[in-house]
Design a protein around this motif. Structure first.
Motif, mmCIF file in Angstrom:
data_model
loop_
_atom_site.group_PDB
_atom_site.id
_atom_site.type_symbol
_atom_site.label_atom_id
_atom_site.label_comp_id
_atom_site.label_asym_id
_atom_site.label_seq_id
_atom_site.Cartn_x
_atom_site.Cartn_y
_atom_site.Cartn_z
ATOM 1 N N LEU A 49 4.773 5.828 14.973
ATOM 2 C CA LEU A 49 4.528 5.088 16.378
ATOM 3 C C LEU A 49 3.634 3.990 16.030
ATOM 4 C CD1 LEU A 49 3.854 8.227 18.819
ATOM 5 C CD2 LEU A 49 5.980 6.766 18.425
ATOM 6 N N GLU A 50 2.644 4.108 15.294
ATOM 7 C CA GLU A 50 1.851 2.941 14.860
ATOM 8 C C GLU A 50 2.623 1.944 14.436
ATOM 9 O OE1 GLU A 50 -1.933 0.728 14.642
ATOM 10 O OE2 GLU A 50 -1.090 2.380 15.797
ATOM 11 N N ILE A 66 -1.102 9.823 22.195
ATOM 12 C CA ILE A 66 -0.191 9.057 21.976
ATOM 13 C C ILE A 66 0.279 8.284 23.149
ATOM 14 C CG2 ILE A 66 0.613 10.045 19.807
ATOM 15 C CD1 ILE A 66 2.970 11.182 21.525
ATOM 16 N N ASN A 88 -0.671 5.940 24.786
ATOM 17 C CA ASN A 88 -0.786 4.313 24.722
ATOM 18 C C ASN A 88 0.117 3.563 24.240
ATOM 19 O OD1 ASN A 88 -3.166 4.526 26.241
ATOM 20 N ND2 ASN A 88 -4.489 4.390 24.344
ATOM 21 N N TYR A 89 0.968 4.267 23.473
ATOM 22 C CA TYR A 89 2.264 3.619 22.717
ATOM 23 C C TYR A 89 3.502 3.414 23.604
ATOM 24 C CZ TYR A 89 0.242 4.663 18.257
ATOM 25 O OH TYR A 89 -0.693 4.698 17.113
ATOM 26 N N CYS A 139 6.047 1.235 14.406
ATOM 27 C CA CYS A 139 6.731 0.640 15.665
ATOM 28 C C CYS A 139 6.022 -0.481 16.461
ATOM 29 C CB CYS A 139 7.530 1.702 16.409
ATOM 30 S SG CYS A 139 8.811 2.392 15.482
ATOM 31 N N TYR A 140 4.767 0.001 16.926
ATOM 32 C CA TYR A 140 3.828 -0.674 17.683
ATOM 33 C C TYR A 140 3.433 -2.041 16.871
ATOM 34 C CZ TYR A 140 -0.305 -2.006 20.640
ATOM 35 O OH TYR A 140 -0.948 -2.747 21.207
ATOM 36 N N ASN A 141 3.298 -1.914 15.807
ATOM 37 C CA ASN A 141 2.778 -3.180 15.079
ATOM 38 C C ASN A 141 4.008 -4.125 14.865
ATOM 39 O OD1 ASN A 141 0.053 -2.227 14.524
ATOM 40 N ND2 ASN A 141 0.431 -1.181 12.969
ATOM 41 N N LYS A 188 9.345 -2.054 21.486
ATOM 42 C CA LYS A 188 9.016 -1.305 23.048
ATOM 43 C C LYS A 188 9.449 0.082 22.886
ATOM 44 C CE LYS A 188 9.776 -5.596 25.543
ATOM 45 N NZ LYS A 188 10.397 -6.034 26.962
#
Length: 221
Positions: free
Chosen positions: A101-102, A131, A133-134, A104-106, A110
């Protein structure tokens, strides 16, 4: 595949969190509470069927099929209490999920959740696992009014993300859900879970399969 996507739609139970043992827990507790001999076990077909239903539909189905509890609503109330306790205190992320998830976020992907679980229960689980906030949105089949054998929740997720089907990927542990996603042209990542059915079918149907020995970190390349 991940390099080229702009949106990611995640199932929750069995995909993000290690929670599918909950069905076995529910059946055991239903036996203790509702059955004279203290044992309740649905048929393999029924156990498989309820896993992609909304919880309300699943409990109505179990009540009708097995005549346990006074009503589906009574089963639902019991199930909700069991699930809330589990999601609030015990549930854990599956291996590699936090890192993925981190990742993908970086990359600016979306992300949203599309689950058959009630939305308030989803919120409890993702908050416990830190999690929340992702995700830009959380969607539930219970609110959509249709299960994952229909594409409605995925179409709503695409609308929410603002991405097209060909630039989005769905992460699922259910063969039925993966087949639905395939029909509307969305790439799929099938996730192994020891408590789920149809692993060979998932392996054959998904665009990419995350096997028992792997995790989502496999896609971080």
């Amino acid at each position: 595949m991940i390099k080229n996507i702009k949106g990611a739609i995640f199932d929750m139970d069995g995909t993000l969190i290690d929670s599918l043992m909950l069905w076995d827990i529910l059946w055991t507790k239903f036996g203790s509470k509702f059955c004279k001999d203290g044992i309740f076990s649905p048929t393999l077909a029924d156990d498989k069927a309820v896993r992609t239903m909304t919880l309300k539909d699943a409990m109505d189905y179990i009540h009708i099929q097995y005549n346990i509890g006074k009503s589906g609503d009574e089963l639902l109330e019991t199930a909700n209490k069991i699930i809330i306790d589990f999601y609030s205190n015990e549930v854990m992320l599956k291996d590699g999920v936090a890192e993925f998830l981190e990742y993908c976020y970086n990359k600016g992907i979306k992300m949203c959740i599309a689950s058959a679980t009630d939305i308030e229960l989803i919120k409890i689980a993702v908050k416990h696992c830190n999690i929340e906030n992702y995700f830009t949105d959380i969607l539930s089949c219970a609110d959509i009014g249709k299960g994952k054998d229909k594409p409605d929740i995925y179409l709503k997720a695409l609308e929410s993300l603002g991405t097209s089907a060909d630039e989005t990927c769905i992460f699922e542990d259910s063969h039925i859900a993966i087949c639905t996603a395939n029909k509307i042209g969305i790439k799929t990542v099938g996730i192994y879970d020891k408590y789920n059915y149809g692993q060979e079918e998932i392996r054959e149907t998904a665009t990419v399969y995350i096997a028992e020995v792997d995790s989502l970190k496999k896609l971080m390349i």
